[in-house]
Scaffold this active site. Structure first.
Site, PDB file in Angstrom:
ATOM      1  N   HIS A  56       0.844  -1.191   0.000  1.00  0.00           N
ATOM      2  CA  HIS A  56       0.000   0.000   0.000  1.00  0.00           C
ATOM      3  C   HIS A  56       0.883   1.246   0.000  1.00  0.00           C
ATOM      4  O   HIS A  56       2.036   1.211   0.431  1.00  0.00           O
ATOM      5  CB  HIS A  56      -0.875   0.026   1.253  1.00  0.00           C
ATOM      6  CG  HIS A  56      -1.961  -0.993   1.257  1.00  0.00           C
ATOM      7  ND1 HIS A  56      -3.078  -0.865   2.037  1.00  0.00           N
ATOM      8  CD2 HIS A  56      -2.109  -2.158   0.590  1.00  0.00           C
ATOM      9  CE1 HIS A  56      -3.869  -1.897   1.851  1.00  0.00           C
ATOM     10  NE2 HIS A  56      -3.297  -2.706   0.980  1.00  0.00           N
ATOM     11  N   GLU A  58       0.889   3.870   1.884  1.00  0.00           N
ATOM     12  CA  GLU A  58       1.387   4.241   3.213  1.00  0.00           C
ATOM     13  C   GLU A  58       2.578   3.387   3.615  1.00  0.00           C
ATOM     14  O   GLU A  58       3.566   3.884   4.156  1.00  0.00           O
ATOM     15  CB  GLU A  58       0.291   4.061   4.279  1.00  0.00           C
ATOM     16  CG  GLU A  58      -0.953   4.873   4.041  1.00  0.00           C
ATOM     17  CD  GLU A  58      -2.037   4.090   3.306  1.00  0.00           C
ATOM     18  OE1 GLU A  58      -1.738   3.458   2.266  1.00  0.00           O
ATOM     19  OE2 GLU A  58      -3.192   4.120   3.750  1.00  0.00           O
ATOM     20  N   CYS A  87      -6.212   1.890   5.814  1.00  0.00           N
ATOM     21  CA  CYS A  87      -6.824   0.639   6.249  1.00  0.00           C
ATOM     22  C   CYS A  87      -6.228   0.250   7.611  1.00  0.00           C
ATOM     23  O   CYS A  87      -5.243   0.851   8.059  1.00  0.00           O
ATOM     24  CB  CYS A  87      -6.563  -0.456   5.216  1.00  0.00           C
ATOM     25  SG  CYS A  87      -4.845  -1.039   5.179  1.00  0.00           S
ATOM     26  N   CYS A  90      -2.389  -0.396   7.543  1.00  0.00           N
ATOM     27  CA  CYS A  90      -1.580   0.824   7.426  1.00  0.00           C
ATOM     28  C   CYS A  90      -1.641   1.651   8.710  1.00  0.00           C
ATOM     29  O   CYS A  90      -0.647   2.255   9.102  1.00  0.00           O
ATOM     30  CB  CYS A  90      -2.023   1.632   6.215  1.00  0.00           C
ATOM     31  SG  CYS A  90      -1.643   0.786   4.660  1.00  0.00           S
TER      32      CYS A  90
END
Length: 169
Positions: A56, A58, A87, A90
């Site tokens: 992801h 992040e 999410c 993260c």
């Protein structure tokens, strides 16, 4: 012309990272880590290219920042700017890395993020301040356009396949 706020300035950097991901065929989500008013790390979604569930935006930005600071724990006053509400995975990484503030653009519409609950839970003896909706419409539009385009492309491919099948019968 309206002058950008500090938060908008750094969210623009996250949007730029998201557009880089988009140019590579990824879901357009971007993130930047800011320390002492400077972007120290950038990341964008790379799940498709790397075939990793954890790739992801992040995570990519936090990992780069940790490498830059030679520590899994980021210095005090590090901030994360991300185009989509983080999410739970993260958020866990943000808390573990000790990110002090998180700014995100678009809200996760399905309510699965638990961002506020995790930020305030003090699970790792650390809490973080979260602010949502920074350039929210722009961040949301980027995602909406991507998914609309993707659905239209899938629909066209399905129609072509159906037409091809009918012609061979």
């Amino acid at each position: 012309m309206k002058r950008l706020t500090r938060e908008e300035k750094f969210m623009r950097a996250a949007i730029k990272a998201a557009k880089r991901g988009l140019s590579e065929g990824e879901v357009p989500i971007g993130a930047v880590v800011v320390y002492e008013d400077k972007v120290v790390a950038r990341g964008y979604n790379r799940r498709t290219k790397l075939q990793l569930a954890s790739a992801h935006a992040e995570m990519m930005a936090i990992d780069k920042a940790c490498k830059k600071f030679h520590s899994w724990r980021l210095p005090e006053n590090c901030e994360l700017y991300v185009t989509l509400e983080p999410c739970p995975m993260c958020m866990g990484a943000c808390l573990n890395a000790r990110v002090d503030k998180i700014y995100f653009g678009a809200y996760e519409q399905k309510g699965r993020s638990l961002t506020t609950e995790l930020a305030e839970a003090n699970l790792l003896n650390h809490t973080t301040i979260v602010t949502g909706g920074v350039l929210g419409q722009e961040c949301s539009s980027l995602l909406t356009e991507f998914f609309t385009s993707m659905r239209n492309k899938q629909k066209e491919e399905k129609q072509l396949k159906k037409k091809s099948t009918m012609e061979t019968e």
